[in-house]
Motif scaffolding. Structure first.
Motif, PDB file in Angstrom:
ATOM      1  N   THR A  72      32.332  40.222  10.510  1.00  0.00           N
ATOM      2  CA  THR A  72      33.614  39.573  10.203  1.00  0.00           C
ATOM      3  C   THR A  72      34.005  39.741   8.739  1.00  0.00           C
ATOM      4  N   ALA A 108      38.690  37.201  11.845  1.00  0.00           N
ATOM      5  CA  ALA A 108      38.048  36.638  13.031  1.00  0.00           C
ATOM      6  C   ALA A 108      37.346  35.338  12.637  1.00  0.00           C
ATOM      7  N   LEU A 151      34.788  32.801  11.909  1.00  0.00           N
ATOM      8  CA  LEU A 151      33.334  32.903  11.866  1.00  0.00           C
ATOM      9  C   LEU A 151      32.641  31.660  12.407  1.00  0.00           C
ATOM     10  N   GLY A 184      37.710  38.559  17.362  1.00  0.00           N
ATOM     11  CA  GLY A 184      36.712  37.538  17.661  1.00  0.00           C
ATOM     12  C   GLY A 184      36.071  37.725  19.023  1.00  0.00           C
TER      13      GLY A 184
END
Length: 374
Positions: free
Chosen positions: A151, A162, A164, A216
């Motif tokens: 990420t 994205a 985390l 993601g």
């Protein structure tokens, strides 16, 4: 017949004049005044120059004869017999010896890479055969660090954010769920993690929502979901040996590809993706992995057979190579060499998981087919 029959000055032609004493016939040609004719000299006849093509030096007339053949050439006087030229032509340079071929290098700090590899191997083996739960924790930590590296690079290089936090929490939960609940637990944990990613991203502005949640979901599948198959291997009675077989075959495949490709590799395997990989290296990976697979299935896996190990090794070499190429494709798109710098001589955690992650489901499935899930 009078003189006018021979023409007039206006016509440009003259009849034959009266020949006086000592005078010859005047040449035929354009009319000119005799007074000015005595004060001028005839111009040299220059042939017409063609508009296109032709040798320009030759077309310029006889005045070029004996001169230099090319425009940038200057005339030089010829030396008399026995006379040394003032500016002798330079002798061609002596042939230079060919440069010595450069010795192949690994491209990394090989000593650091070996030391880090041995240290990681000791931690993994110790946790694997002492307490299985500790090994599951090691896998969960590796997943979280890998997600952080992935990420972070996506945000730095592509501006993709994205989320985390749900990825890290859900990823660790997926590994535990795979160990505790098998494949069903892994699927449920993955679905919940995906939902958490979608909801978490709603707290930010809507710009870029689609690309962020897409990244993601990709990260959820690529790192923690594939890692759950390692945890599921561990649930069998000989689970520690299955995991060890999985790790050994992947490492041996990578080692065989590196050793054979470094020494004999000449034909590129996928130059646009990973210029360092060769077809000879792939053959080395297959040979090493098949030999190691036969030994592992015969001596480490309950009810295993050597021929099953040959098939297992072939599959591991293929999946490990594809996983390595897939990771190289991601890094090439991001414009980076390594995913991180956490491991000296190796790069980041994701640079070590690239072959392991796609190989885990392949080994898990083949072991279930060959000897069952027990």
């Amino acid at each position: 017949m009078n003189d006018s029959s021979w023409g007039t000055p206006q016509t440009g032609y003259w009849g034959p004049p009266d020949h006086g004493p000592g005078q010859g016939a005047a040449p035929a040609g354009p009319a000119y005044d005799a007074h000015y004719a005595q004060q001028t000299r005839p111009m040299p006849v220059v042939p017409d120059v063609p508009e296109h093509g032709g040798n320009q030096d030759v077309d310029r007339g006889a005045a070029r004869l004996g001169g230099p053949l090319f425009r940038d050439e200057t005339p030089q006087a010829r030396p008399h017999p026995g006379e040394v030229p003032q500016n002798p032509e330079p002798m061609p340079d002596a042939p230079q010896p060919a440069p010595a071929p450069q010795k192949k290098t690994a491209g990394r700090d090989l000593g650091a890479a070996i030391g880090v590899g041995v240290g990681l191997g000791a931690v993994i083996v110790a946790s694997l055969f002492v307490v299985k739960a500790v090994f599951v924790g090691v896998v969960a930590v590796a997943v979280v660090v890998g997600l952080w590296e992935l990420t972070s690079r996506l945000q730095e290089r592509k501006g993709v954010k994205a989320p985390l936090v749900p990825l890290a929490l859900g990823g660790a939960a997926m590994v535990v769920a795979g160990y505790a609940g098998g494949a069903q637990g892994a699927w449920v944990a993955m679905a919940l993690t995906t939902l958490a990613v979608l909801v978490w991203r709603m707290t930010a502005p809507p710009e870029g929502y689609l690309k962020d949640v897409t990244a993601g979901v990709f990260a959820t599948f690529y790192v923690p979901f594939l890692a759950t198959f390692v945890a599921m291997m561990l649930t069998a009675d000989d689970g520690a040996w299955r995991v060890l077989t999985f790790l050994l075959l992947t490492v041996v495949s990578d080692t065989g590809a590196y050793a054979v490709g470094w020494r004999f590799g000449t034909h590129k395997l996928a130059p646009r993706i990973s210029p360092g990989k060769t077809r000879e290296g792939l053959l080395g990976a297959i040979g090493f992995a098949m030999a190691a697979g036969a030994l592992c299935m015969q001596f480490l896996i309950d009810d295993g057979a050597w021929w099953q190990g040959l098939l297992l090794g072939l599959a591991v070499a293929a999946s490990a190579t594809l996983g390595d190429l897939g990771e190289s494709m991601i890094k090439r798109d991001l414009g980076i060499k390594d995913m991180g710098t956490l491991l000296p001589g190796h790069g980041g955690i994701m640079d070590r998981l690239d072959s392991l992650l796609p190989t885990a489901p392949v080994v898990w499935l083949l072991l279930v087919l060959f000897v069952g899930s027990g």
